[in-house]
Design a protein around this motif. Structure first.
Motif, PDB file in Angstrom:
ATOM      1  N   ALA A 178       0.841  -1.194  -0.018  1.00  0.00           N
ATOM      2  CA  ALA A 178       0.134   0.171   0.021  1.00  0.00           C
ATOM      3  C   ALA A 178       0.928   1.274  -0.095  1.00  0.00           C
ATOM      4  O   ALA A 178       0.550   2.175  -0.608  1.00  0.00           O
ATOM      5  N   VAL A 179       2.265   1.293   0.782  1.00  0.00           N
ATOM      6  CA  VAL A 179       2.965   2.391   0.796  1.00  0.00           C
ATOM      7  C   VAL A 179       3.451   2.624  -0.523  1.00  0.00           C
ATOM      8  O   VAL A 179       3.664   3.671  -1.104  1.00  0.00           O
ATOM      9  N   PHE A 180       3.911   1.447  -1.216  1.00  0.00           N
ATOM     10  CA  PHE A 180       4.754   1.684  -2.453  1.00  0.00           C
ATOM     11  C   PHE A 180       3.341   1.972  -3.723  1.00  0.00           C
ATOM     12  O   PHE A 180       4.145   2.775  -4.517  1.00  0.00           O
ATOM     13  N   ARG A 181       2.512   1.751  -3.345  1.00  0.00           N
ATOM     14  CA  ARG A 181       1.182   2.153  -4.365  1.00  0.00           C
ATOM     15  C   ARG A 181       1.086   3.807  -4.088  1.00  0.00           C
ATOM     16  O   ARG A 181       0.843   4.409  -5.278  1.00  0.00           O
ATOM     17  N   ALA A 182       1.061   4.094  -3.041  1.00  0.00           N
ATOM     18  CA  ALA A 182       0.901   5.417  -2.703  1.00  0.00           C
ATOM     19  C   ALA A 182       1.797   6.421  -3.255  1.00  0.00           C
ATOM     20  O   ALA A 182       1.700   7.332  -3.997  1.00  0.00           O
ATOM     21  N   LEU A 183       3.271   5.777  -3.061  1.00  0.00           N
ATOM     22  CA  LEU A 183       4.376   6.631  -3.562  1.00  0.00           C
ATOM     23  C   LEU A 183       4.536   6.549  -5.061  1.00  0.00           C
ATOM     24  O   LEU A 183       4.705   7.841  -5.720  1.00  0.00           O
ATOM     25  N   HIS A 184       3.996   5.513  -5.875  1.00  0.00           N
ATOM     26  CA  HIS A 184       3.976   5.399  -7.272  1.00  0.00           C
ATOM     27  C   HIS A 184       2.552   6.442  -7.704  1.00  0.00           C
ATOM     28  O   HIS A 184       3.049   7.174  -8.705  1.00  0.00           O
ATOM     29  N   SER A 185       1.649   6.244  -6.987  1.00  0.00           N
ATOM     30  CA  SER A 185       0.405   7.240  -7.377  1.00  0.00           C
ATOM     31  C   SER A 185       1.035   8.907  -7.516  1.00  0.00           C
ATOM     32  O   SER A 185       0.675   9.698  -8.341  1.00  0.00           O
ATOM     33  N   ARG A 186       2.005   8.928  -6.370  1.00  0.00           N
ATOM     34  CA  ARG A 186       2.295  10.614  -6.119  1.00  0.00           C
ATOM     35  C   ARG A 186       3.096  10.880  -7.115  1.00  0.00           C
ATOM     36  O   ARG A 186       2.981  11.937  -7.734  1.00  0.00           O
ATOM     37  N   ASP A 187       3.876  10.015  -7.740  1.00  0.00           N
ATOM     38  CA  ASP A 187       4.968  10.177  -8.764  1.00  0.00           C
ATOM     39  C   ASP A 187       4.072  10.557 -10.131  1.00  0.00           C
ATOM     40  O   ASP A 187       4.509  11.276 -10.760  1.00  0.00           O
ATOM     41  N   GLU A 188       3.212   9.725 -10.203  1.00  0.00           N
ATOM     42  CA  GLU A 188       2.135   9.847 -11.532  1.00  0.00           C
ATOM     43  C   GLU A 188       1.607  11.132 -11.374  1.00  0.00           C
ATOM     44  O   GLU A 188       1.515  11.792 -12.449  1.00  0.00           O
ATOM     45  N   TRP A 189       0.892  11.540 -10.252  1.00  0.00           N
ATOM     46  CA  TRP A 189       0.340  12.747 -10.271  1.00  0.00           C
ATOM     47  C   TRP A 189       1.416  14.186 -10.470  1.00  0.00           C
ATOM     48  O   TRP A 189       1.092  15.284 -11.126  1.00  0.00           O
ATOM     49  N   ARG A 190       2.692  13.740 -10.140  1.00  0.00           N
ATOM     50  CA  ARG A 190       3.745  14.945 -10.334  1.00  0.00           C
ATOM     51  C   ARG A 190       3.930  15.150 -11.790  1.00  0.00           C
ATOM     52  O   ARG A 190       4.043  16.076 -12.173  1.00  0.00           O
ATOM     53  N   GLU A 191       4.025  13.915 -12.455  1.00  0.00           N
ATOM     54  CA  GLU A 191       4.197  13.918 -13.945  1.00  0.00           C
ATOM     55  C   GLU A 191       3.040  14.648 -14.544  1.00  0.00           C
ATOM     56  O   GLU A 191       3.165  15.540 -15.648  1.00  0.00           O
ATOM     57  N   ILE A 192       1.735  14.383 -14.329  1.00  0.00           N
ATOM     58  CA  ILE A 192       0.741  15.043 -14.770  1.00  0.00           C
ATOM     59  C   ILE A 192       0.648  16.397 -14.592  1.00  0.00           C
ATOM     60  O   ILE A 192       0.394  17.384 -15.536  1.00  0.00           O
ATOM     61  N   ILE A 193       1.113  17.095 -13.437  1.00  0.00           N
ATOM     62  CA  ILE A 193       0.779  18.388 -12.961  1.00  0.00           C
ATOM     63  C   ILE A 193       2.058  19.011 -13.861  1.00  0.00           C
ATOM     64  O   ILE A 193       1.675  19.929 -14.506  1.00  0.00           O
ATOM     65  N   LYS A 194       3.332  18.265 -14.043  1.00  0.00           N
ATOM     66  CA  LYS A 194       4.206  19.055 -14.663  1.00  0.00           C
ATOM     67  C   LYS A 194       3.930  19.184 -16.012  1.00  0.00           C
ATOM     68  O   LYS A 194       4.494  20.135 -16.717  1.00  0.00           O
ATOM     69  N   ASP A 195       3.277  17.976 -16.769  1.00  0.00           N
ATOM     70  CA  ASP A 195       2.959  18.007 -18.158  1.00  0.00           C
ATOM     71  C   ASP A 195       1.907  18.755 -18.556  1.00  0.00           C
ATOM     72  O   ASP A 195       1.917  19.837 -19.582  1.00  0.00           O
ATOM     73  N   GLU A 196       0.904  19.309 -17.577  1.00  0.00           N
ATOM     74  CA  GLU A 196      -0.103  20.097 -17.991  1.00  0.00           C
ATOM     75  C   GLU A 196       0.301  21.538 -17.514  1.00  0.00           C
ATOM     76  O   GLU A 196      -0.470  22.547 -17.744  1.00  0.00           O
ATOM     77  N   ASN A 197       1.155  22.042 -16.837  1.00  0.00           N
ATOM     78  CA  ASN A 197       1.589  23.155 -16.143  1.00  0.00           C
ATOM     79  C   ASN A 197       0.575  23.599 -15.208  1.00  0.00           C
ATOM     80  O   ASN A 197       0.367  24.882 -15.240  1.00  0.00           O
ATOM     81  N   LEU A 198       0.274  22.690 -14.345  1.00  0.00           N
ATOM     82  CA  LEU A 198      -0.855  23.215 -13.454  1.00  0.00           C
ATOM     83  C   LEU A 198      -0.281  23.706 -12.295  1.00  0.00           C
ATOM     84  O   LEU A 198      -0.898  24.548 -11.489  1.00  0.00           O
ATOM     85  N   ASP A 199       1.013  23.463 -11.856  1.00  0.00           N
ATOM     86  CA  ASP A 199       1.634  24.055 -11.031  1.00  0.00           C
ATOM     87  C   ASP A 199       1.932  25.585 -10.818  1.00  0.00           C
ATOM     88  O   ASP A 199       2.085  26.205  -9.770  1.00  0.00           O
ATOM     89  N   LYS A 200       1.717  26.175 -12.080  1.00  0.00           N
ATOM     90  CA  LYS A 200       1.930  27.661 -12.257  1.00  0.00           C
ATOM     91  C   LYS A 200       0.605  28.258 -11.678  1.00  0.00           C
ATOM     92  O   LYS A 200       0.697  29.820 -11.570  1.00  0.00           O
ATOM     93  N   ASP A 201      -0.562  27.692 -11.955  1.00  0.00           N
ATOM     94  CA  ASP A 201      -1.701  28.302 -11.403  1.00  0.00           C
ATOM     95  C   ASP A 201      -1.898  28.334  -9.880  1.00  0.00           C
ATOM     96  O   ASP A 201      -2.709  29.197  -9.276  1.00  0.00           O
TER      97      ASP A 201
END
Length: 69
Positions: free
Chosen positions: A44-67
């Motif tokens: 469960a911990v490894f799945r949560a860390l993997h999910s966090r990394d996937e969300w970081r990539e999505i935010i980076k690709d969509e430039n959502l962190d600038k908003d």
């Protein structure tokens, strides 16, 4: 990955059933329940860390962190 998810969820169900109907006098049942709980917690911990990394990539690709101020 779908098969792994089904096994993972089924293992949680098995753990719940083991805890409900656990014979506390039987050391094998107790040790197997603890080991299963530790394995599922680590997964469960490894799945949560993997999910966090996937969300970081999505935010980076969509430039959502600038908003976000």
């Amino acid at each position: 990955m779908l098969t792994f998810n089904r096994i993972y969820h089924f293992a949680w169900l098995i753990l719940i059933v083991l805890l409900v109907f656990l014979d506390r006098e039987n050391a094998l049942w107790v040790i197997s329940s603890i080991i299963l709980l530790l394995i599922l917690a680590v997964i469960a911990v490894f799945r949560a860390l993997h999910s966090r990394d996937e969300w970081r990539e999505i935010i980076k690709d969509e430039n959502l962190d600038k908003d976000i101020p």
